[in-house]
Design an enzyme around this catalytic site. Structure first.
Site, PDB file in Angstrom:
ATOM      1  N   ILE A   1      42.747  36.854  42.020  1.00  0.00           N
ATOM      2  CA  ILE A   1      43.071  36.771  40.821  1.00  0.00           C
ATOM      3  C   ILE A   1      44.414  34.996  40.931  1.00  0.00           C
ATOM      4  O   ILE A   1      44.812  35.121  41.473  1.00  0.00           O
ATOM      5  CB  ILE A   1      43.663  37.994  40.245  1.00  0.00           C
ATOM      6  CG1 ILE A   1      44.344  37.785  38.591  1.00  0.00           C
ATOM      7  CG2 ILE A   1      44.709  38.176  41.183  1.00  0.00           C
ATOM      8  CD1 ILE A   1      44.480  39.442  38.141  1.00  0.00           C
ATOM      9  N   CYS A   2      44.183  35.140  39.295  1.00  0.00           N
ATOM     10  CA  CYS A   2      45.061  33.694  39.037  1.00  0.00           C
ATOM     11  C   CYS A   2      45.104  32.634  39.847  1.00  0.00           C
ATOM     12  O   CYS A   2      43.955  31.817  39.755  1.00  0.00           O
ATOM     13  CB  CYS A   2      46.781  34.377  39.268  1.00  0.00           C
ATOM     14  SG  CYS A   2      47.457  34.022  38.177  1.00  0.00           S
TER      15      CYS A   2
END
Length: 174
Positions: A101-102
């Site tokens: 994620i991210c």
């Protein structure tokens, strides 16, 4: 399932804590792996701390069924270390579930394990991946075979939901 969570300093608090807790609540074992066993890592927002349970030298990818890569500055700090990059690459090479994620896909970029996968990431990382020739989209969550990616903390509920679906699919097939 046994999930390796690779973590370095200044991880994004919620991108670590919420998936970590969700995986544990679903009955999975999550091990925090980092550069120094026993190190107390601080989240970038100062709300979370995590203890490194094992170093990359103390574990092998074969001991785990899936990999979690939270965002924040953690992936960028980890990708400077060959053992973290090799550990990450082995999960992708083996087709094991990887949840990034991210800024998490920064580790995939350094491991040269992003090609032939559709993915998303934080805006600046998305651009890096695009320039490197990756198939990137700006969507809340992208599932491409073993890889689940999301962009930011707002996407965490979708990220957790889809990651758990991938785990269930692997468990059912196994």
């Amino acid at each position: 399932m046994r999930i390796a969570c690779v973590l370095g300093p200044m991880f994004e608090d919620s991108e670590f804590r919420l998936p970590y807790e969700a995986f544990k609540q679903a009955g999975h074992e999550v091990t925090v792996i980092g550069l120094e066993a026993g190190a107390q890592l601080q989240g970038s927002k100062g709300r979370e701390t995590a203890t490194v349970e094992r170093t990359f030298g103390q574990v092998s990818p074969e001991q785990f069924d899936a990999l979690l890569i939270p965002g924040g500055s953690s992936p960028d700090k980890l990708r400077a270390h060959d053992e973290a990059v090799a550990f990450t690459r082995s999960f992708m090479d083996a087709g094991k579930p990887v949840f990034a994620i991210c800024h998490g896909p920064q580790l995939l970029l350094t491991a040269d394990s992003y090609k032939e996968h559709r993915m998303t990431a934080w805006t600046t990382v998305l651009e890096d991946l695009r320039k490197a020739g990756a198939d990137v989209v700006d969507e809340e969550v992208v599932v491409d075979r073993n890889l689940v990616t999301s962009r930011k903390p707002d996407d965490i509920p979708a990220f957790i939901r889809e990651s758990l679906k991938v785990i269930e699919g692997v468990a059912a097939a196994g």
